[in-house]
Design a protein around this motif. Sequence first.
Motif, PDB file in Angstrom:
ATOM      1  N   VAL A  14       9.318  -1.360   1.499  1.00 47.50           N
ATOM      2  CA  VAL A  14       8.873  -2.470   2.346  1.00 47.50           C
ATOM      3  C   VAL A  14       7.413  -2.284   2.743  1.00 47.50           C
ATOM      4  O   VAL A  14       6.621  -3.246   2.735  1.00 47.50           O
ATOM      5  N   SER A  15       7.037  -1.058   3.076  1.00 47.49           N
ATOM      6  CA  SER A  15       5.651  -0.793   3.468  1.00 47.49           C
ATOM      7  C   SER A  15       4.686  -1.067   2.315  1.00 47.49           C
ATOM      8  O   SER A  15       3.634  -1.691   2.508  1.00 47.49           O
ATOM      9  N   GLY A  16       5.047  -0.607   1.103  1.00 50.29           N
ATOM     10  CA  GLY A  16       4.198  -0.869  -0.056  1.00 50.29           C
ATOM     11  C   GLY A  16       4.126  -2.340  -0.388  1.00 50.29           C
ATOM     12  O   GLY A  16       3.060  -2.862  -0.775  1.00 50.29           O
ATOM     13  N   SER A  17       5.236  -3.052  -0.224  1.00 49.25           N
ATOM     14  CA  SER A  17       5.246  -4.495  -0.496  1.00 49.25           C
ATOM     15  C   SER A  17       4.379  -5.240   0.512  1.00 49.25           C
ATOM     16  O   SER A  17       3.723  -6.231   0.184  1.00 49.25           O
ATOM     17  N   ALA A  18       4.367  -4.750   1.749  1.00 51.24           N
ATOM     18  CA  ALA A  18       3.565  -5.405   2.785  1.00 51.24           C
ATOM     19  C   ALA A  18       2.077  -5.343   2.464  1.00 51.24           C
ATOM     20  O   ALA A  18       1.327  -6.285   2.768  1.00 51.24           O
ATOM     21  N   GLY A  58       1.767   3.794 -10.054  1.00 50.35           N
ATOM     22  CA  GLY A  58       1.607   3.615  -8.626  1.00 50.35           C
ATOM     23  C   GLY A  58       2.813   4.080  -7.828  1.00 50.35           C
ATOM     24  O   GLY A  58       3.943   4.142  -8.320  1.00 50.35           O
ATOM     25  N   ASP A  59       2.562   4.407  -6.558  1.00 55.93           N
ATOM     26  CA  ASP A  59       3.634   4.904  -5.699  1.00 55.93           C
ATOM     27  C   ASP A  59       4.720   3.855  -5.487  1.00 55.93           C
ATOM     28  O   ASP A  59       5.913   4.183  -5.424  1.00 55.93           O
ATOM     29  N   LEU A  60       4.339   2.582  -5.379  1.00 56.01           N
ATOM     30  CA  LEU A  60       5.324   1.541  -5.081  1.00 56.01           C
ATOM     31  C   LEU A  60       6.338   1.402  -6.211  1.00 56.01           C
ATOM     32  O   LEU A  60       7.551   1.361  -5.965  1.00 56.01           O
ATOM     33  N   ILE A  61       5.868   1.328  -7.455  1.00 52.83           N
ATOM     34  CA  ILE A  61       6.797   1.165  -8.569  1.00 52.83           C
ATOM     35  C   ILE A  61       7.662   2.404  -8.736  1.00 52.83           C
ATOM     36  O   ILE A  61       8.845   2.321  -9.100  1.00 52.83           O
ATOM     37  N   ASN A  62       7.106   3.570  -8.450  1.00 56.23           N
ATOM     38  CA  ASN A  62       7.913   4.803  -8.487  1.00 56.23           C
ATOM     39  C   ASN A  62       9.009   4.776  -7.424  1.00 56.23           C
ATOM     40  O   ASN A  62      10.152   5.178  -7.681  1.00 56.23           O
ATOM     41  N   GLU A  63       8.649   4.307  -6.239  1.00 60.26           N
ATOM     42  CA  GLU A  63       9.634   4.235  -5.157  1.00 60.26           C
ATOM     43  C   GLU A  63      10.758   3.253  -5.502  1.00 60.26           C
ATOM     44  O   GLU A  63      11.940   3.528  -5.251  1.00 60.26           O
TER      45      GLU A  63
END
Length: 931
Positions: free
Chosen positions: A310-314, A273-278
Amino acid sequence: MYTNGDSQPDNVRKILKDVRSKKVLNQIMHMINEVLNITETFPLAKGQTAEGLVATVDAALANFLETGSFAISKCPIASTDKGAIIELNEALRVVQDSGQIMVQTGRDFVRDSTSTNKRVIATRSGEILLTAVAKFLILADSIDVKVIVDKVDQLHEAVDKMAAAESKDEVIEHYKIMMSLIEEIDITIRRRAIDLVKPQQRDDLLAARSALRQTAPLLYTSTRTFVRHPEHVEAKRNQEFAVKEMHDALNSLESVLNGRQPEVTFSEYGRIGDLINEIDAFQNRIEIDPRDYRKHTDRPELEERAERIVSGSASIADADNTRESRKQKIVAECNNLRQALQELLTEYEKSTGRRDDSDDIPLGIVEVHKRTKDLRRHLRRAIVDHISDAFLDTRTPLILLIESAKEGDEENTKIRAKMFHEHANEIIHVARFSCQISSDVEGISVIQHTAAQLERLAPQVSQAAILLCSQPTSKTAQENMEAYKNLWFEKVKLMTTALDNITTLDDFLAVSEAHIVEDCERGIKGILANASTPEENAINCGNVDCAAGSIRGRALRVCDVVDAEMDFLQNSEYTESVKQAVRILREQRVDEFAERASNLAYRQEATGLTWDSNKKESEMNEFINACTLVHDAVKDIRHALLMNRSMDDVDSDVEYEVDGVGATSSDANQTISEQENQQNLMRRLPEEEKKKIQAQIDIFKFSQNKFEREVAKWDETGNDIISLANNMCKIMMSMTEFTRGCGPLKTTMDVIRAAQEISSNGSKLEALARQIADQSDDSRTKNDLQAYLQKIPLYCTQLNICSKVKADITQVGNEIVVSALDSAMSLIQNAKNLLDAVVLTVKHAYIASTKFRRVNPNSVRVEWRMAPPKKQPLIRPQKNNTIIRRASERRPLQPAKVLAEFTRNDIEAGDESGDEIDHFNRQQRRIQDGF
């Protein structure tokens, strides 16, 4: 050897790209080695001659030709495809002709090995022979593939004939033919999968094989049902679904066998996923050399990365099933991460032009890592919240649907079919949602692939139930429903196991405990709620019963998950203690809770609206006591698991939680003597002091990471410098753990003795490194090494002084106050300084001894070899589960992967065989069970 791509002829390299079989690849590489022994200069082995090398190639060629001729004569398509046989014979003839030329030119060359012209001719002849051999083997492999593809085409026809059957006898007859073809293909496919070079093709082939075997029973039952009840559209839809799934699986098989990309592949689902990559990229990016920091480029980039996190966590925080408390924690950690990043960037900017080393930047980096770690934990547990709710009871919705269908209740069946669809959509959504925060590529592939299968299967399950509702006495409809039910439960079980695989046991247990408390509160509200009508009273009773059922389900799920984890560990006192805690929960506490909760719900329903306030209070207390039984048993399991961990492995919502890790408490009136375990006293430091000590330990870990990168990569064998450095690092780690109240050092005297041992090792290390400096040529490296050597005795002496950590104990009223902040922080700071000096000493000693060493027979002997990976079993014990799950402790990388990384990063040579072995071993369990 032609194992290096730069040494292979261009035409051979081009052909090797088309090789899909390991056997073919190995044969070609073997022939390359034989030819190389002639055309390249190698030292001959004892008793070996140049003429003998040519004779070896000649014999190998003769054996190859004989084997090739025999294989062609026994080829399965010899009687049906004359063109392919002619093509094979022609390719073998080319091998024979080019081989004879190669042998002749090889003999000419070894007789006059100084002739450049003869070497060129022999090399060209070798290339022509290798090209001919490669083409023949690839052609032969394509013939083998064609044989399998022909069987796949036959199976396509068998599926169509079965779908067109018009009687029960025809269905049975065609099904037997179809299954015999499937069994025949299955054996060949498994062998082919093992032999494939590319892991992605192997995964896709096995996924198609699994789908083929699982869909065959559906095709049989749905076709029988359609033949028996052709008037029902649901029967036709079930059959069409099964036929399409069979054809799709066969098309995928054929595509992979022919080297093409299937329309839908298993391997394409394995995207992180993009979030874990970020998050990973952000953590790697924040560690910048202060001299390389550029405000106008680095600050905007890091701030942008943080905002994407922060955006992905939201998106996770705002999900429907995310608890409000967890949402608030995620928001708070996002703000903390922003603040920590701003403070770190400020320190980077302050360091511009400053020469003196400061702890502010390492401390800032550690703080950002800490905040990122906390955010990861809350995101993981938010995901586990969703998983725990969605997969609490995966069987009841379908069982209720089938019961209504069997009763012939059409209206109730439609209602429960809708409920089943909602349940199916929820588990599919949660499964895909869970992949956002996982970096397990294989686990993600299984989850996404299974989710796609469940998404296609769910409507067909409902169709089978509606068909059964219209024909409740039909045996074929019942068998059709049973086949779809079994496949659904099998896929859901696979999904559950895959989700357990990508979540840690710590997160699961922490979330389960919290959910049991929530369910208990929900039950209490049901008991205390006032009911003015019998309907409201029934709702309250239902809430209590539902809460009790949830608690029981969560407890049993805890037992199943922990037992599965323990099955992957060797039997020991630790595993037995965990299993004993699980047995107590499953065999005692759950049954006792269920009985007490059931009696309470029955009494509430029987009493109705006449319950007085005193009765409600007593019933509430009884429910709380019953819930406490389960909650405490789950907590005991967590404590048993934590007994095998260090404090570093505990990732808790409570930062300094030592519950279950061996913390002890004592009565306030107990007399505390100087001989008492000082480690226990360190655990009683005030929380503010603990946090300050933790900050210093984080800086020490920063230096420890440098040590592992620069020192731990070297092999201790034949290198006393590395041996001494490793020993000093281990002792310093124990000393820092003592300041937190854990580790092997228990008393102040233990710390003092450890400091004395460090001092002794430091003196030996300093003496060895000084010999290297004295025996090196004059250079800047030599001067730097001598400067660092002067720091080691100084830091060792300071560490000896700071090792006398004394916990000052005072008693104020009934409370004990323990203070040792200054001594503990000085101890950690000096350990960190010494570790930095050791790292720099080892680094410059390596450069001095390898780049600037003088030729001196009496020089100190130090061997600088890369440390090999630790020995680990290549095959782990496994069960019949289709997914291998992580156990609760941290697992090392698989040996083949470690070796591949070691070879690739440190030696910078070698081929990709390590990765191939790793993929091969990882897929063996799939070959048996089909995922």
